[in-house]
Design a protein around this motif. Structure first.
Motif, PDB file in Angstrom:
ATOM      1  N   ILE A   1       0.881  -1.212   0.041  1.00  0.00           N
ATOM      2  CA  ILE A   1      -0.010   0.097  -0.045  1.00  0.00           C
ATOM      3  C   ILE A   1       0.871   1.095   0.074  1.00  0.00           C
ATOM      4  O   ILE A   1       0.664   2.068  -0.810  1.00  0.00           O
ATOM      5  N   GLY A   2       1.960   1.286   0.834  1.00  0.00           N
ATOM      6  CA  GLY A   2       2.795   2.380   0.874  1.00  0.00           C
ATOM      7  C   GLY A   2       2.726   3.149   1.569  1.00  0.00           C
ATOM      8  O   GLY A   2       3.671   3.699   2.381  1.00  0.00           O
ATOM      9  N   ASP A   3       1.723   4.037   1.750  1.00  0.00           N
ATOM     10  CA  ASP A   3       1.332   5.303   2.582  1.00  0.00           C
ATOM     11  C   ASP A   3       0.070   5.829   2.577  1.00  0.00           C
ATOM     12  O   ASP A   3      -0.960   5.273   2.243  1.00  0.00           O
ATOM     13  N   TRP A   4      -0.305   6.744   3.490  1.00  0.00           N
ATOM     14  CA  TRP A   4      -1.498   7.205   3.473  1.00  0.00           C
ATOM     15  C   TRP A   4      -2.086   7.570   2.307  1.00  0.00           C
ATOM     16  O   TRP A   4      -3.396   7.400   2.071  1.00  0.00           O
ATOM     17  N   TRP A   5      -1.575   8.353   1.255  1.00  0.00           N
ATOM     18  CA  TRP A   5      -2.145   8.541   0.168  1.00  0.00           C
ATOM     19  C   TRP A   5      -2.608   7.416  -0.582  1.00  0.00           C
ATOM     20  O   TRP A   5      -3.877   7.648  -1.290  1.00  0.00           O
ATOM     21  N   SER A   6      -1.788   6.453  -0.730  1.00  0.00           N
ATOM     22  CA  SER A   6      -2.409   5.022  -1.398  1.00  0.00           C
ATOM     23  C   SER A   6      -3.678   4.685  -0.836  1.00  0.00           C
ATOM     24  O   SER A   6      -4.668   4.185  -1.729  1.00  0.00           O
ATOM     25  N   LEU A   7      -3.769   4.680   0.497  1.00  0.00           N
ATOM     26  CA  LEU A   7      -4.912   4.420   1.167  1.00  0.00           C
ATOM     27  C   LEU A   7      -6.200   5.079   0.790  1.00  0.00           C
ATOM     28  O   LEU A   7      -7.451   4.769   0.533  1.00  0.00           O
ATOM     29  N   LEU A   8      -5.901   6.429   0.688  1.00  0.00           N
ATOM     30  CA  LEU A   8      -6.945   7.356   0.403  1.00  0.00           C
ATOM     31  C   LEU A   8      -7.281   7.407  -1.095  1.00  0.00           C
ATOM     32  O   LEU A   8      -8.555   7.688  -1.472  1.00  0.00           O
ATOM     33  N   ILE A   9      -6.288   7.126  -1.938  1.00  0.00           N
ATOM     34  CA  ILE A   9      -6.606   6.727  -3.395  1.00  0.00           C
ATOM     35  C   ILE A   9      -7.693   5.402  -3.636  1.00  0.00           C
ATOM     36  O   ILE A   9      -8.724   5.604  -4.160  1.00  0.00           O
ATOM     37  N   VAL A  10      -7.163   4.398  -2.736  1.00  0.00           N
ATOM     38  CA  VAL A  10      -8.217   3.327  -2.720  1.00  0.00           C
ATOM     39  C   VAL A  10      -9.489   3.503  -2.264  1.00  0.00           C
ATOM     40  O   VAL A  10     -10.626   3.348  -2.824  1.00  0.00           O
TER      41      VAL A  10
ATOM     42  N   ASN B   1       2.765  15.042  -8.988  1.00  0.00           N
ATOM     43  CA  ASN B   1       4.088  13.977  -8.999  1.00  0.00           C
ATOM     44  C   ASN B   1       3.690  12.849  -7.969  1.00  0.00           C
ATOM     45  O   ASN B   1       4.051  11.908  -8.166  1.00  0.00           O
ATOM     46  N   ILE B   2       3.117  13.338  -6.916  1.00  0.00           N
ATOM     47  CA  ILE B   2       3.006  12.321  -5.768  1.00  0.00           C
ATOM     48  C   ILE B   2       1.694  11.408  -6.143  1.00  0.00           C
ATOM     49  O   ILE B   2       1.830  10.331  -6.032  1.00  0.00           O
ATOM     50  N   LEU B   3       0.752  12.026  -6.626  1.00  0.00           N
ATOM     51  CA  LEU B   3      -0.570  11.202  -7.255  1.00  0.00           C
ATOM     52  C   LEU B   3      -0.025  10.226  -8.424  1.00  0.00           C
ATOM     53  O   LEU B   3      -0.268   9.169  -8.172  1.00  0.00           O
TER      54      LEU B   3
ATOM     55  N   LEU C   1      -0.331   6.335  -8.129  1.00  0.00           N
ATOM     56  CA  LEU C   1      -0.992   5.363  -8.767  1.00  0.00           C
ATOM     57  C   LEU C   1      -0.174   4.519  -9.537  1.00  0.00           C
ATOM     58  O   LEU C   1      -0.483   3.331  -9.794  1.00  0.00           O
ATOM     59  N   ARG C   2       0.891   4.783  -9.928  1.00  0.00           N
ATOM     60  CA  ARG C   2       1.813   3.730 -10.829  1.00  0.00           C
ATOM     61  C   ARG C   2       2.269   2.764  -9.872  1.00  0.00           C
ATOM     62  O   ARG C   2       2.142   1.365 -10.176  1.00  0.00           O
ATOM     63  N   THR C   3       2.465   3.154  -8.444  1.00  0.00           N
ATOM     64  CA  THR C   3       2.983   1.928  -7.530  1.00  0.00           C
ATOM     65  C   THR C   3       1.491   1.097  -7.200  1.00  0.00           C
ATOM     66  O   THR C   3       1.710  -0.368  -7.412  1.00  0.00           O
ATOM     67  N   LEU C   4       0.340   1.594  -7.214  1.00  0.00           N
ATOM     68  CA  LEU C   4      -0.808   0.665  -7.045  1.00  0.00           C
ATOM     69  C   LEU C   4      -1.239  -0.278  -8.237  1.00  0.00           C
ATOM     70  O   LEU C   4      -1.679  -1.317  -8.061  1.00  0.00           O
TER      71      LEU C   4
ATOM     72  N   GLY D   1      -0.820  -4.317  -8.513  1.00  0.00           N
ATOM     73  CA  GLY D   1      -1.802  -5.244  -8.736  1.00  0.00           C
ATOM     74  C   GLY D   1      -3.247  -4.820  -8.149  1.00  0.00           C
ATOM     75  O   GLY D   1      -4.052  -5.290  -8.092  1.00  0.00           O
ATOM     76  N   VAL D   2      -3.132  -3.409  -7.553  1.00  0.00           N
ATOM     77  CA  VAL D   2      -4.214  -3.093  -6.840  1.00  0.00           C
ATOM     78  C   VAL D   2      -5.360  -2.405  -7.641  1.00  0.00           C
ATOM     79  O   VAL D   2      -6.464  -2.360  -7.257  1.00  0.00           O
ATOM     80  N   LEU D   3      -4.599  -1.618  -8.339  1.00  0.00           N
ATOM     81  CA  LEU D   3      -5.388  -0.908  -9.592  1.00  0.00           C
ATOM     82  C   LEU D   3      -5.164  -1.350 -10.650  1.00  0.00           C
ATOM     83  O   LEU D   3      -3.750  -1.747 -10.996  1.00  0.00           O
ATOM     84  N   ALA D   4      -5.715  -1.173 -12.035  1.00  0.00           N
ATOM     85  CA  ALA D   4      -5.717  -1.451 -13.229  1.00  0.00           C
ATOM     86  C   ALA D   4      -5.802   0.028 -14.005  1.00  0.00           C
ATOM     87  O   ALA D   4      -6.825   0.588 -13.788  1.00  0.00           O
ATOM     88  N   SER D   5      -4.843   0.006 -14.706  1.00  0.00           N
ATOM     89  CA  SER D   5      -5.114   1.360 -15.738  1.00  0.00           C
ATOM     90  C   SER D   5      -5.647   0.820 -16.888  1.00  0.00           C
ATOM     91  O   SER D   5      -5.095   0.010 -17.521  1.00  0.00           O
TER      92      SER D   5
END
Length: 157
Positions: free
Chosen positions: A21-30, A52-54, A58-61, A65-69
């Motif tokens: 997950i990485g950090d709080w931004w990632s959880l908030l994106i999810v 740049n952070i987003l 998104l790239r990490t997620l 395999g948490v998100l698909a583009s």
């Protein structure tokens, strides 16, 4: 530059999950993906995070395999981010964090958002950790056991 500690080879499922997950931004994106956000601009408007952070989160997620583009559902040249089955499996985690936050960070009567069942419009029942036989469990009633699996060719014959 500080190197981030990695836990992707840890024998602890919590450590590997936090690493993915990485950090709080990632959880908030999810969280926002569960709430229907799909496009970069939607995530940015909701979160107020720097582009740049987003982009990095998104790239990490996606890589994890948490998100698909995927191509935009409206046929435009844009890309959209959708939860994968792995991402959808985070739903109980998001619900647990939400319920924990409701109980611990709001005063009685203070306004906050609430997750409700679409069909009945009612708040969700509090999540519980249950034993295999259905009993509610508390932290002192559990213990961690290491699971080991013999690799082919490494066990006794």
């Amino acid at each position: 530059m500080v190197t981030r500690t990695r836990f992707d080879d840890s024998d602890c499922p919590v450590a590997r999950s936090v690493d993915a997950i990485g950090d709080w931004w990632s959880l908030l994106i999810v969280r926002d993906a569960f709430d229907g956000s799909r496009r970069f601009g939607e995530f940015q408007r909701s979160l107020g995070v720097a582009k740049n952070i987003l982009t990095a989160r998104l790239r990490t997620l996606v890589a994890g395999g948490v998100l698909a583009s995927v191509p935009a559902s409206d046929g435009s040249a844009y890309r959209e981010y959708v939860l994968t089955p792995k991402g959808e499996a985070l739903f109980p985690v998001i619900v647990a964090l939400r319920q924990w936050g409701e109980r611990n960070f709001f005063t009685p009567g203070e306004e906050h958002s609430e997750l409700v069942d679409r069909r009945h419009g009612q708040p969700l029942r509090a999540l519980e950790v249950l034993s295999a036989d259905g009993r509610p469990l508390h932290p002192g009633e559990t213990t961690v056991h290491k699971v080991s699996h013999e690799r082919p060719g490494h066990g006794e014959a």
